[in-house]
Design a protein around this motif. Structure first.
Motif, PDB file in Angstrom:
ATOM      1  N   TRP A 216      12.781  13.734   5.197  1.00  0.00           N
ATOM      2  CA  TRP A 216      11.551  13.607   5.817  1.00  0.00           C
ATOM      3  C   TRP A 216      11.605  12.443   6.641  1.00  0.00           C
ATOM      4  O   TRP A 216      12.339  11.215   6.202  1.00  0.00           O
ATOM      5  N   ARG A 217      11.035  12.422   7.905  1.00  0.00           N
ATOM      6  CA  ARG A 217      11.036  11.286   8.939  1.00  0.00           C
ATOM      7  C   ARG A 217       9.893  11.137   9.421  1.00  0.00           C
ATOM      8  O   ARG A 217       9.024  11.663   9.956  1.00  0.00           O
ATOM      9  N   SER A 218       9.656   9.604   9.634  1.00  0.00           N
ATOM     10  CA  SER A 218       8.680   8.919  10.144  1.00  0.00           C
ATOM     11  C   SER A 218       9.051   8.043  11.224  1.00  0.00           C
ATOM     12  O   SER A 218      10.040   7.004  11.052  1.00  0.00           O
ATOM     13  N   THR A 219       8.448   8.282  12.456  1.00  0.00           N
ATOM     14  CA  THR A 219       8.601   7.224  13.659  1.00  0.00           C
ATOM     15  C   THR A 219       7.624   6.029  13.884  1.00  0.00           C
ATOM     16  O   THR A 219       7.574   5.573  14.770  1.00  0.00           O
ATOM     17  N   ASN A 220       6.540   6.354  12.677  1.00  0.00           N
ATOM     18  CA  ASN A 220       5.679   5.040  12.957  1.00  0.00           C
ATOM     19  C   ASN A 220       5.254   4.586  11.691  1.00  0.00           C
ATOM     20  O   ASN A 220       4.296   4.313  11.364  1.00  0.00           O
ATOM     21  N   ASP A 221       6.262   3.776  11.139  1.00  0.00           N
ATOM     22  CA  ASP A 221       6.314   3.071   9.941  1.00  0.00           C
ATOM     23  C   ASP A 221       5.482   3.675   8.851  1.00  0.00           C
ATOM     24  O   ASP A 221       4.796   3.167   7.960  1.00  0.00           O
ATOM     25  N   GLY A 222       5.697   4.964   8.701  1.00  0.00           N
ATOM     26  CA  GLY A 222       5.252   5.858   7.525  1.00  0.00           C
ATOM     27  C   GLY A 222       4.004   6.520   7.593  1.00  0.00           C
ATOM     28  O   GLY A 222       3.388   6.761   6.586  1.00  0.00           O
TER      29      GLY A 222
ATOM     30  N   HIS B  55       0.832  -1.269  -0.073  1.00  0.00           N
ATOM     31  CA  HIS B  55      -0.110   0.107   0.027  1.00  0.00           C
ATOM     32  C   HIS B  55       0.930   1.197  -0.061  1.00  0.00           C
ATOM     33  O   HIS B  55       1.695   1.184   0.822  1.00  0.00           O
ATOM     34  N   GLU B  56       0.376   2.209  -0.744  1.00  0.00           N
ATOM     35  CA  GLU B  56       1.329   3.522  -0.774  1.00  0.00           C
ATOM     36  C   GLU B  56       1.233   4.170   0.531  1.00  0.00           C
ATOM     37  O   GLU B  56       0.118   4.214   1.288  1.00  0.00           O
ATOM     38  N   LEU B  57       2.312   4.836   1.016  1.00  0.00           N
ATOM     39  CA  LEU B  57       2.419   5.639   2.091  1.00  0.00           C
ATOM     40  C   LEU B  57       1.787   7.022   1.862  1.00  0.00           C
ATOM     41  O   LEU B  57       2.447   8.134   1.542  1.00  0.00           O
ATOM     42  N   GLY B  58       0.534   7.254   1.896  1.00  0.00           N
ATOM     43  CA  GLY B  58      -0.282   8.387   1.435  1.00  0.00           C
ATOM     44  C   GLY B  58       0.244   9.720   2.154  1.00  0.00           C
ATOM     45  O   GLY B  58       0.322  10.770   1.640  1.00  0.00           O
ATOM     46  N   GLY B  59       0.966   9.740   3.566  1.00  0.00           N
ATOM     47  CA  GLY B  59       1.239  10.922   4.351  1.00  0.00           C
ATOM     48  C   GLY B  59       2.473  11.579   3.607  1.00  0.00           C
ATOM     49  O   GLY B  59       2.733  12.847   3.984  1.00  0.00           O
ATOM     50  N   CYS B  60       2.927  10.846   2.734  1.00  0.00           N
ATOM     51  CA  CYS B  60       4.283  11.567   2.218  1.00  0.00           C
ATOM     52  C   CYS B  60       4.305  11.883   0.664  1.00  0.00           C
ATOM     53  O   CYS B  60       4.973  12.033   0.114  1.00  0.00           O
ATOM     54  N   ALA B  61       2.893  11.395   0.197  1.00  0.00           N
ATOM     55  CA  ALA B  61       2.709  11.681  -1.431  1.00  0.00           C
ATOM     56  C   ALA B  61       2.908  12.972  -1.992  1.00  0.00           C
ATOM     57  O   ALA B  61       3.271  12.914  -3.186  1.00  0.00           O
ATOM     58  N   HIS B  62       2.900  13.906  -1.276  1.00  0.00           N
ATOM     59  CA  HIS B  62       3.163  15.439  -1.788  1.00  0.00           C
ATOM     60  C   HIS B  62       4.719  15.427  -2.517  1.00  0.00           C
ATOM     61  O   HIS B  62       4.938  16.335  -3.104  1.00  0.00           O
ATOM     62  N   LEU B  63       5.603  14.809  -1.722  1.00  0.00           N
ATOM     63  CA  LEU B  63       6.819  14.668  -2.177  1.00  0.00           C
ATOM     64  C   LEU B  63       7.099  14.005  -3.532  1.00  0.00           C
ATOM     65  O   LEU B  63       8.217  14.404  -4.173  1.00  0.00           O
ATOM     66  N   PHE B  64       6.128  13.478  -3.990  1.00  0.00           N
ATOM     67  CA  PHE B  64       6.520  12.680  -5.309  1.00  0.00           C
ATOM     68  C   PHE B  64       5.285  13.166  -6.671  1.00  0.00           C
ATOM     69  O   PHE B  64       5.299  12.572  -7.439  1.00  0.00           O
ATOM     70  N   LYS B  65       4.901  14.319  -6.120  1.00  0.00           N
ATOM     71  CA  LYS B  65       3.728  14.704  -7.150  1.00  0.00           C
ATOM     72  C   LYS B  65       4.260  15.204  -8.436  1.00  0.00           C
ATOM     73  O   LYS B  65       3.689  15.212  -9.587  1.00  0.00           O
ATOM     74  N   HIS B  66       5.474  15.459  -8.617  1.00  0.00           N
ATOM     75  CA  HIS B  66       6.189  15.844  -9.691  1.00  0.00           C
ATOM     76  C   HIS B  66       7.184  14.562 -10.175  1.00  0.00           C
ATOM     77  O   HIS B  66       8.089  14.849 -11.072  1.00  0.00           O
ATOM     78  N   GLY B  67       6.991  13.492  -9.564  1.00  0.00           N
ATOM     79  CA  GLY B  67       7.620  12.379 -10.051  1.00  0.00           C
ATOM     80  C   GLY B  67       9.480  12.282  -9.460  1.00  0.00           C
ATOM     81  O   GLY B  67      10.174  11.378 -10.128  1.00  0.00           O
TER      82      GLY B  67
END
Length: 145
Positions: free
Chosen positions: A97-103, A51-63
């Motif tokens: 960017w950092r995640s401490t709860n598995d993304g 499943h996609e990590l939706g919380g960081c999706a904006h980092l990838f909006k331009h590829g």
């Protein structure tokens, strides 16, 4: 059987799509896959579904394609690198960017980094080191805490 001369798909798991960039293994159940130009994936069932990590999706909006680094304990995931098209859009492209709860949730730790050419990142104990291409080495101390 042919000593590695030919290859075939090893997984047809649900949600496993795109061009894969990097596999990060927390344990036998939890893993992450960064992808080329796309949001990273996570499995919590040993690779049966992704499943996609939706919380960081904006980092990838331009590829963008970012690297991932897991802390030694596996409790902290860092996405780092640069969106190489950002300058052309008048934006700052470096990301840490950092995640401490598995993304599930993400914190922008880019802070006052001024490089537009981040390189590899590596953990040593609780510290995260980021090499820049030509500007030196930066470190985030106690980054896992």
């Amino acid at each position: 059987s042919d000593q590695g001369r030919s290859w075939s798909p090893c997984s047809q798991a649900a949600g496993l799509t795109g061009r894969l960039h990097q596999l990060l293994v927390v344990n036998t159940r939890v893993m992450f896959l960064t992808r080329v130009g796309a949001v990273p994936l996570r499995t919590t069932d040993g690779g049966q579904s992704w499943h996609e990590l939706g919380g960081c999706a904006h980092l990838f909006k331009h590829g963008a394609t970012l690297d991932g680094s897991l802390s030694w304990s596996g409790r902290t995931l860092v996405l780092h690198g640069a969106d190489l098209g950002a300058i052309g859009r008048g934006e700052y492209g470096t990301a840490v960017w950092r995640s401490t709860n598995d993304g599930d949730d993400w914190t922008d730790e880019t802070g006052d980094l001024v490089t537009i050419s981040p390189g590899p990142g590596v953990w040593y104990e609780d510290d995260f080191y980021l090499v820049t291409r030509g500007e030196g080495v930066t470190v985030k101390r106690q980054f896992e805490r």
